[in-house]
Design an enzyme around this catalytic site. Structure first.
Site, PDB file in Angstrom:
ATOM      1  CB  SER A   1       3.933  -4.082  -1.028  1.00  0.00           C
ATOM      2  OG  SER A   1       4.299  -2.782  -1.403  1.00  0.00           O
ATOM      3  CD  GLN A   2       9.015  -2.017  -0.288  1.00  0.00           C
ATOM      4  OE1 GLN A   2      10.067  -2.052  -0.913  1.00  0.00           O
ATOM      5  NE2 GLN A   2       8.238  -0.952  -0.273  1.00  0.00           N
TER       6      GLN A   2
ATOM      7  CB  THR B   1       2.507 -13.953  -2.964  1.00  0.00           C
ATOM      8  OG1 THR B   1       2.886 -14.673  -1.796  1.00  0.00           O
ATOM      9  CG2 THR B   1       1.636 -12.773  -2.561  1.00  0.00           C
TER      10      THR B   1
ATOM     11  CE  LYS C   1      11.985   5.829   4.126  1.00  0.00           C
ATOM     12  NZ  LYS C   1      11.293   5.934   5.415  1.00  0.00           N
TER      13      LYS C   1
ATOM     14  N   GLY D   1       6.046  -0.572  -2.792  1.00  0.00           N
ATOM     15  CA  GLY D   1       6.654  -1.487  -3.752  1.00  0.00           C
ATOM     16  C   GLY D   1       6.301  -1.176  -5.203  1.00  0.00           C
TER      17      GLY D   1
ATOM     18  CG  ASP E   1       8.818   3.749   8.253  1.00  0.00           C
ATOM     19  OD1 ASP E   1       8.798   4.323   7.154  1.00  0.00           O
ATOM     20  OD2 ASP E   1       8.135   2.739   8.491  1.00  0.00           O
TER      21      ASP E   1
ATOM     22  CD  GLU F   1       4.272   3.353   9.770  1.00  0.00           C
ATOM     23  OE1 GLU F   1       4.635   3.221   8.593  1.00  0.00           O
ATOM     24  OE2 GLU F   1       4.399   2.464  10.622  1.00  0.00           O
TER      25      GLU F   1
ATOM     26  CD  GLU G   1     -12.709  22.785  -1.086  1.00  0.00           C
ATOM     27  OE1 GLU G   1     -11.505  23.060  -1.073  1.00  0.00           O
ATOM     28  OE2 GLU G   1     -13.452  22.981  -2.078  1.00  0.00           O
TER      29      GLU G   1
HETATM   30  P1  NAD Z   1       3.153  -7.589   2.154  1.00  0.00           P
HETATM   31  O1  NAD Z   1       2.101  -7.781   3.179  1.00  0.00           O
HETATM   32  O2  NAD Z   1       2.820  -6.829   0.931  1.00  0.00           O
HETATM   33  O3  NAD Z   1       3.721  -9.017   1.644  1.00  0.00           O
HETATM   34  C1  NAD Z   1       3.978 -10.053   2.511  1.00  0.00           C
HETATM   35  C2  NAD Z   1       4.509 -11.279   1.782  1.00  0.00           C
HETATM   36  O4  NAD Z   1       4.969 -12.200   2.773  1.00  0.00           O
HETATM   37  C3  NAD Z   1       3.465 -12.031   0.969  1.00  0.00           C
HETATM   38  O5  NAD Z   1       4.100 -12.629  -0.143  1.00  0.00           O
HETATM   39  C4  NAD Z   1       3.001 -13.125   1.945  1.00  0.00           C
HETATM   40  O6  NAD Z   1       2.478 -14.257   1.282  1.00  0.00           O
HETATM   41  C5  NAD Z   1       4.325 -13.458   2.600  1.00  0.00           C
HETATM   42  N1  NAD Z   1       4.209 -14.074   3.911  1.00  0.00           N
HETATM   43  C6  NAD Z   1       3.306 -13.792   4.888  1.00  0.00           C
HETATM   44  N2  NAD Z   1       3.551 -14.568   5.959  1.00  0.00           N
HETATM   45  C7  NAD Z   1       4.620 -15.348   5.652  1.00  0.00           C
HETATM   46  C8  NAD Z   1       5.355 -16.357   6.342  1.00  0.00           C
HETATM   47  N3  NAD Z   1       5.007 -16.709   7.585  1.00  0.00           N
HETATM   48  N4  NAD Z   1       6.397 -16.944   5.710  1.00  0.00           N
HETATM   49  C9  NAD Z   1       6.755 -16.596   4.464  1.00  0.00           C
HETATM   50  N5  NAD Z   1       6.105 -15.644   3.757  1.00  0.00           N
HETATM   51  C10 NAD Z   1       5.055 -15.036   4.346  1.00  0.00           C
HETATM   52  O7  NAD Z   1       4.426  -6.936   2.906  1.00  0.00           O
HETATM   53  P2  NAD Z   1       5.147  -5.557   2.585  1.00  0.00           P
HETATM   54  O8  NAD Z   1       4.188  -4.424   2.783  1.00  0.00           O
HETATM   55  O9  NAD Z   1       5.892  -5.659   1.302  1.00  0.00           O
HETATM   56  O10 NAD Z   1       6.188  -5.480   3.800  1.00  0.00           O
HETATM   57  C11 NAD Z   1       7.389  -6.222   3.805  1.00  0.00           C
HETATM   58  C12 NAD Z   1       8.441  -5.478   4.593  1.00  0.00           C
HETATM   59  O11 NAD Z   1       8.756  -4.249   3.918  1.00  0.00           O
HETATM   60  C13 NAD Z   1       8.014  -5.066   5.993  1.00  0.00           C
HETATM   61  O12 NAD Z   1       9.145  -5.147   6.837  1.00  0.00           O
HETATM   62  C14 NAD Z   1       7.590  -3.618   5.826  1.00  0.00           C
HETATM   63  O13 NAD Z   1       7.669  -2.858   7.015  1.00  0.00           O
HETATM   64  C15 NAD Z   1       8.620  -3.160   4.814  1.00  0.00           C
HETATM   65  N6  NAD Z   1       8.258  -1.967   4.031  1.00  0.00           N
HETATM   66  C16 NAD Z   1       7.068  -1.943   3.379  1.00  0.00           C
HETATM   67  C17 NAD Z   1       6.744  -0.851   2.583  1.00  0.00           C
HETATM   68  C18 NAD Z   1       5.448  -0.824   1.798  1.00  0.00           C
HETATM   69  O14 NAD Z   1       5.245   0.120   1.065  1.00  0.00           O
HETATM   70  N7  NAD Z   1       4.554  -1.787   1.891  1.00  0.00           N
HETATM   71  C19 NAD Z   1       7.652   0.222   2.464  1.00  0.00           C
HETATM   72  C20 NAD Z   1       8.894   0.141   3.118  1.00  0.00           C
HETATM   73  C21 NAD Z   1       9.180  -0.968   3.907  1.00  0.00           C
HETATM   74 MG    MG Z   2       7.442   4.680   5.815  1.00  0.00          MG
END
Ligand code: NAD
Ligand code: MG
Length: 347
Positions: free
Chosen positions: A24-25, A50, A128, A131, A188, A192, A224
């Site tokens: 996502s990020q 990915t 905030k 992704g 955060d 959530e 609703e």
């Molecule tokens: P995600 O689950 O969407 O993506 C994870 C990625 O990491 C994938 O590409 C996966 O293949 C890879 N991965 C998994 N295990 C791995 C490993 N051992 N080695 C290398 N790559 C590996 O993650 P996300 O939701 O984008 O979260 C990433 C960070 O961003 C986290 O710290 C999360 O708290 C933070 N964050 C997320 C959001 C959100 O909206 N999802 C918002 C703000 C902050």
């Molecule tokens: Mg948050």
């Protein structure tokens, strides 16, 4: 100068940025940074789903260790629970002295699951929003507001670097707010748990159950309690409480003002304080780490129960008839569901 105006990408020009994780990020940050003219490569475990997405997007992909050794700044964008091992195995041995380690959520550093080397910068940029939004807003010439923080400044340039990264992903086009790892992490998690994912969904489901058990049609209860929530949230997002009051009826306003505080009341506030206390003293983090280490039995069971709730059945049937609802475009093909969901809520 305020940080939103102060931020520019100069500190990262002609520097190498390694992005670990392409979910996502990760995907949103990598694409935005590249479109901002920065040099980005992606670190992933070989063979992951990915990886194909990152290559299709035109990125060079290598193992995390390889990417870390050749990067000036490493963004750790894998799921939170895999970060400590990734840090030990691929980051700590390879990150150059005075390199920068960047997180999008402060969890691991704040609770001591990662204790970063003292000769590197430790910084945070937390958009905030999810992704998909970080990317979409950027493509529209805008950005998602970001929190940023400096935990450790070994190079003497940590602030310029963190602001450059925030500018590179588009955050400086809207708003950058300075925070600490502690504040970002605790707020955060609280958001959530108590309000966004936990609070809002529980409110929806309890409302639905109340109507259905009183004999009303589940379809009517769904509209609703679940469907219409979006309309209210959109008003709140655009213009706060005033905007909502402007667009709902007087009857709705009177009901809101007199009944709302009976549903969400001082009891709820007491529970919120408990939830916050467990976040602040580390109980939540310890519980989650232990659950993850045990293979997530409770997490899986609870999630399954959520997915099997009657509101999901009636909702799926109704949404199938909502021609105006387009399936959201996938941001990146997800790997077969790893046992955890990131704690990031999109904020
Ligand atoms: P995600 O689950 O969407 O993506 C994870 C990625 O990491 C994938 O590409 C996966 O293949 C890879 N991965 C998994 N295990 C791995 C490993 N051992 N080695 C290398 N790559 C590996 O993650 P996300 O939701 O984008 O979260 C990433 C960070 O961003 C986290 O710290 C999360 O708290 C933070 N964050 C997320 C959001 C959100 O909206 N999802 C918002 C703000 C902050
Ligand atoms: Mg948050």
């Amino acid at each position: 100068m305020n940080p939103t105006q102060e931020a520019n990408i100069d500190a990262l020009k002609s520097r190498r940025i390694g992005v670990l994780g392409y979910g996502s990020q990760g995907r949103a940050h990598a694409l935005n940074l590249r479109d901002s003219g920065l040099d980005v490569r992606i670190g992933l475990r070989p063979g992951g789903v990915t990886t194909a997405q990152a290559r299709a997007d035109g990125f060079a992909v290598a193992t995390p260790a390889e990417v870390v050794s050749s990067s000036d700044l490493v963004a750790v964008l894998t799921p939170d629970m895999v970060q400590p091992q990734l840090y030990r195995e691929a980051i700590a041995p390879h990150l150059r002295r005075h390199g920068a380690l960047l997180f999008a959520h402060g969890l691991n550093v704040h609770y001591g699951m990662i204790e970063p080397r003292t000769d590197i910068d430790v910084i945070l940029v937390a958009p905030k929003g999810p992704g998909a939004l970080v990317r979409r807003e950027f493509e529209h010439g805008a950005g998602v507001p970001c929190l940023f923080a400096v935990q450790q400044d070994a190079s003497g340039h940590a602030r310029q670097r963190v602001l450059a990264y925030a500018a590179g992903i588009g955050g400086a086009r809207t708003q950058l707010i300075e925070t600490s790892f502690r504040e970002e992490t605790e707020t955060d998690l609280f958001g959530e748990q108590a309000v966004l994912c936990g609070g809002a969904t529980e409110l929806v489901v309890q409302g639905f159950e109340t109507l259905v058990e009183a004999g009303y049609q589940p379809e009517v209860a769904y509209y609703e309690c679940m469907h219409e929530l979006k309309l209210i949230v959109d008003l709140l997002y655009e213009g706060g409480l005033a905007q909502m009051h402007k667009y709902v009826s007087e009857t709705a306003q009177y009901g809101d003002l007199t009944r709302g505080p009976r549903v969400i009341n001082s009891e709820t506030r007491a529970r919120m304080r408990e939830v916050l206390a467990e976040i602040q003293d580390g109980r939540f983090a310890r519980e989650w780490v232990a659950e993850y280490a045990a293979g997530n039995p409770r997490y899986r069971a609870l999630k399954q129960r959520d997915l099997e709730h009657p509101i999901e059945k009636v909702g799926a049937a109704l949404r199938a008839q909502m021609g105006w609802l387009q399936a959201p475009k996938p941001v990146a093909k997800r790997a077969p569901r790893s046992p955890i969901k990131s704690t990031g809520t999109g904020g």
